[in-house]
Design a protein around this motif. Sequence first.
Motif, PDB file in Angstrom:
ATOM      1  N   ILE A  60       0.902  -1.151   0.000  1.00  0.00           N
ATOM      2  CA  ILE A  60       0.000   0.000   0.000  1.00  0.00           C
ATOM      3  C   ILE A  60       0.941   1.200   0.000  1.00  0.00           C
ATOM      4  CG2 ILE A  60      -1.760   1.322   1.211  1.00  0.00           C
ATOM      5  CD1 ILE A  60      -2.780  -1.299   2.432  1.00  0.00           C
ATOM      6  N   GLY A  61       1.004   1.872  -1.120  1.00  0.00           N
ATOM      7  CA  GLY A  61       2.035   2.894  -1.300  1.00  0.00           C
ATOM      8  C   GLY A  61       3.383   2.194  -1.289  1.00  0.00           C
ATOM      9  N   ASN A  62       4.270   2.639  -0.416  1.00  0.00           N
ATOM     10  CA  ASN A  62       5.571   1.979  -0.307  1.00  0.00           C
ATOM     11  C   ASN A  62       5.669   1.081   0.929  1.00  0.00           C
ATOM     12  OD1 ASN A  62       5.695   3.935   1.665  1.00  0.00           O
ATOM     13  ND2 ASN A  62       7.626   4.822   0.993  1.00  0.00           N
ATOM     14  N   ARG A  63       4.535   0.851   1.601  1.00  0.00           N
ATOM     15  CA  ARG A  63       4.521   0.021   2.810  1.00  0.00           C
ATOM     16  C   ARG A  63       4.247  -1.443   2.466  1.00  0.00           C
ATOM     17  NH1 ARG A  63       0.905   3.776   3.669  1.00  0.00           N
ATOM     18  NH2 ARG A  63      -0.742   2.331   4.170  1.00  0.00           N
ATOM     19  N   ARG A  64       5.105  -2.324   2.966  1.00  0.00           N
ATOM     20  CA  ARG A  64       4.910  -3.768   2.801  1.00  0.00           C
ATOM     21  C   ARG A  64       3.825  -4.207   3.783  1.00  0.00           C
ATOM     22  NH1 ARG A  64      10.436  -5.735   4.639  1.00  0.00           N
ATOM     23  NH2 ARG A  64       9.922  -4.073   6.069  1.00  0.00           N
ATOM     24  N   VAL A  65       2.791  -4.887   3.275  1.00  0.00           N
ATOM     25  CA  VAL A  65       1.620  -5.219   4.080  1.00  0.00           C
ATOM     26  C   VAL A  65       1.421  -6.732   4.143  1.00  0.00           C
ATOM     27  CG1 VAL A  65      -0.884  -4.918   4.315  1.00  0.00           C
ATOM     28  CG2 VAL A  65       0.533  -3.031   3.472  1.00  0.00           C
ATOM     29  N   GLN A  66       1.247  -7.212   5.351  1.00  0.00           N
ATOM     30  CA  GLN A  66       0.903  -8.611   5.603  1.00  0.00           C
ATOM     31  C   GLN A  66      -0.580  -8.656   5.965  1.00  0.00           C
ATOM     32  OE1 GLN A  66       1.385 -11.599   5.104  1.00  0.00           O
ATOM     33  NE2 GLN A  66       2.676 -12.498   6.674  1.00  0.00           N
ATOM     34  N   VAL A  67      -1.335  -9.572   5.345  1.00  0.00           N
ATOM     35  CA  VAL A  67      -2.762  -9.724   5.621  1.00  0.00           C
ATOM     36  C   VAL A  67      -2.972 -11.087   6.265  1.00  0.00           C
ATOM     37  CG1 VAL A  67      -5.085  -9.847   4.617  1.00  0.00           C
ATOM     38  CG2 VAL A  67      -3.378  -8.281   3.639  1.00  0.00           C
ATOM     39  N   LYS A  68      -3.677 -11.090   7.384  1.00  0.00           N
ATOM     40  CA  LYS A  68      -4.013 -12.338   8.066  1.00  0.00           C
ATOM     41  C   LYS A  68      -5.520 -12.372   8.309  1.00  0.00           C
ATOM     42  CE  LYS A  68       0.047 -14.171   8.584  1.00  0.00           C
ATOM     43  NZ  LYS A  68       0.405 -15.482   8.099  1.00  0.00           N
ATOM     44  N   VAL A  69      -6.134 -13.521   8.031  1.00  0.00           N
ATOM     45  CA  VAL A  69      -7.579 -13.683   8.181  1.00  0.00           C
ATOM     46  C   VAL A  69      -7.855 -14.791   9.172  1.00  0.00           C
ATOM     47  CG1 VAL A  69      -9.746 -14.157   6.969  1.00  0.00           C
ATOM     48  CG2 VAL A  69      -7.888 -12.985   5.780  1.00  0.00           C
ATOM     49  N   HIS A  70      -8.831 -14.556  10.047  1.00  0.00           N
ATOM     50  CA  HIS A  70      -9.266 -15.573  11.007  1.00  0.00           C
ATOM     51  C   HIS A  70     -10.776 -15.714  10.874  1.00  0.00           C
ATOM     52  CE1 HIS A  70     -10.362 -17.339  14.899  1.00  0.00           C
ATOM     53  NE2 HIS A  70      -9.129 -17.830  14.896  1.00  0.00           N
ATOM     54  N   ASN A  71     -11.251 -16.951  10.746  1.00  0.00           N
ATOM     55  CA  ASN A  71     -12.690 -17.181  10.628  1.00  0.00           C
ATOM     56  C   ASN A  71     -13.124 -18.435  11.384  1.00  0.00           C
ATOM     57  OD1 ASN A  71     -15.197 -16.246   9.566  1.00  0.00           O
ATOM     58  ND2 ASN A  71     -15.182 -17.957   8.147  1.00  0.00           N
ATOM     59  N   SER A  72     -12.289 -18.917  12.290  1.00  0.00           N
ATOM     60  CA  SER A  72     -12.608 -20.146  13.011  1.00  0.00           C
ATOM     61  C   SER A  72     -13.511 -19.873  14.208  1.00  0.00           C
ATOM     62  CB  SER A  72     -11.316 -20.811  13.506  1.00  0.00           C
ATOM     63  OG  SER A  72     -11.628 -21.895  14.351  1.00  0.00           O
ATOM     64  N   PRO A  73     -14.611 -20.614  14.337  1.00  0.00           N
ATOM     65  CA  PRO A  73     -15.468 -20.441  15.505  1.00  0.00           C
ATOM     66  C   PRO A  73     -14.887 -21.117  16.748  1.00  0.00           C
ATOM     67  CG  PRO A  73     -16.370 -22.116  14.077  1.00  0.00           C
ATOM     68  CD  PRO A  73     -15.171 -21.550  13.370  1.00  0.00           C
ATOM     69  N   GLU A  74     -13.809 -21.863  16.596  1.00  0.00           N
ATOM     70  CA  GLU A  74     -13.225 -22.576  17.730  1.00  0.00           C
ATOM     71  C   GLU A  74     -11.828 -22.078  18.078  1.00  0.00           C
ATOM     72  OE1 GLU A  74     -13.464 -26.650  16.627  1.00  0.00           O
ATOM     73  OE2 GLU A  74     -15.647 -26.613  16.486  1.00  0.00           O
ATOM     74  N   GLY A  75     -10.949 -21.993  17.092  1.00  0.00           N
ATOM     75  CA  GLY A  75      -9.566 -21.621  17.356  1.00  0.00           C
ATOM     76  C   GLY A  75      -9.419 -20.165  17.733  1.00  0.00           C
ATOM     77  N   THR A  76      -8.426 -19.881  18.589  1.00  0.00           N
ATOM     78  CA  THR A  76      -8.193 -18.502  19.004  1.00  0.00           C
ATOM     79  C   THR A  76      -6.790 -18.021  18.676  1.00  0.00           C
ATOM     80  OG1 THR A  76      -7.515 -19.192  21.219  1.00  0.00           O
ATOM     81  CG2 THR A  76      -9.852 -18.625  20.897  1.00  0.00           C
ATOM     82  N   ASN A  77      -5.940 -18.887  18.158  1.00  0.00           N
ATOM     83  CA  ASN A  77      -4.582 -18.481  17.858  1.00  0.00           C
ATOM     84  C   ASN A  77      -4.530 -17.844  16.469  1.00  0.00           C
ATOM     85  OD1 ASN A  77      -1.847 -18.137  18.115  1.00  0.00           O
ATOM     86  ND2 ASN A  77      -1.334 -20.198  17.479  1.00  0.00           N
ATOM     87  N   LEU A  78      -3.809 -16.763  16.350  1.00  0.00           N
ATOM     88  CA  LEU A  78      -3.632 -16.107  15.059  1.00  0.00           C
ATOM     89  C   LEU A  78      -2.188 -15.651  14.951  1.00  0.00           C
ATOM     90  CD1 LEU A  78      -4.796 -15.096  12.398  1.00  0.00           C
ATOM     91  CD2 LEU A  78      -5.500 -13.021  13.575  1.00  0.00           C
ATOM     92  N   ASN A  79      -1.364 -16.475  14.328  1.00  0.00           N
ATOM     93  CA  ASN A  79       0.038 -16.153  14.114  1.00  0.00           C
ATOM     94  C   ASN A  79       0.106 -15.099  13.016  1.00  0.00           C
ATOM     95  OD1 ASN A  79       2.711 -16.110  13.142  1.00  0.00           O
ATOM     96  ND2 ASN A  79       3.068 -18.183  13.853  1.00  0.00           N
ATOM     97  N   VAL A  80       0.782 -14.001  13.298  1.00  0.00           N
ATOM     98  CA  VAL A  80       0.785 -12.869  12.367  1.00  0.00           C
ATOM     99  C   VAL A  80       2.117 -12.685  11.651  1.00  0.00           C
ATOM    100  CG1 VAL A  80      -1.094 -11.678  13.546  1.00  0.00           C
ATOM    101  CG2 VAL A  80       1.281 -11.226  14.232  1.00  0.00           C
ATOM    102  N   GLY A  81       2.942 -13.709  11.630  1.00  0.00           N
ATOM    103  CA  GLY A  81       4.192 -13.633  10.888  1.00  0.00           C
ATOM    104  C   GLY A  81       5.252 -12.816  11.600  1.00  0.00           C
TER     105      GLY A  81
END
Length: 145
Positions: A60-81
């Motif tokens: 986005i412009g000159n910024r490197r962007v990481q996108v992470k999506v969570h949609n689990s009704p059970e899991g709560t962990n979200l590793n963001v790199g």
Amino acid sequence: MTDSEKTLMRAFFHSAEKLYEANIVRSDKLLGDIGEWLCVKRYGLVLEQSGRHPGYDGLIGNRRVQVKVHNSPEGTNLNVGDPEKYDELIVILGPRSRLRPGSRSFTFHFYRFTAAEVEADMKRSSGYYCAKTVLAGKEYEHVDI
């Protein structure tokens, strides 16, 4: 397999094919591709050519962007790199995500963090960076589907 199950499976694969034809998804990582596409539409994210680019998904412009999506009704962990490999993180919680505040609806919640915020607020003793504890108090934007 019941007729109803067969019908549902056919509908799923038909929908996946239509998403691919519409250039909403680029691979078999449907949920991640949908999240990236939403960022393309909402923020002007320019995706890297390779869906497996190391460290970030696009610019986005000159910024490197990481996108992470969570949609689990059970899991709560979200590793963001690794925040050393990107400048900004966008976390998207889907309609079924257990991490969502309030009631479930057909919306996506968007959270944006700088790499410095990820480094300061999301590092765990394991060395991984996880978003779940930070999301509860963070404001978000939403997109209806």
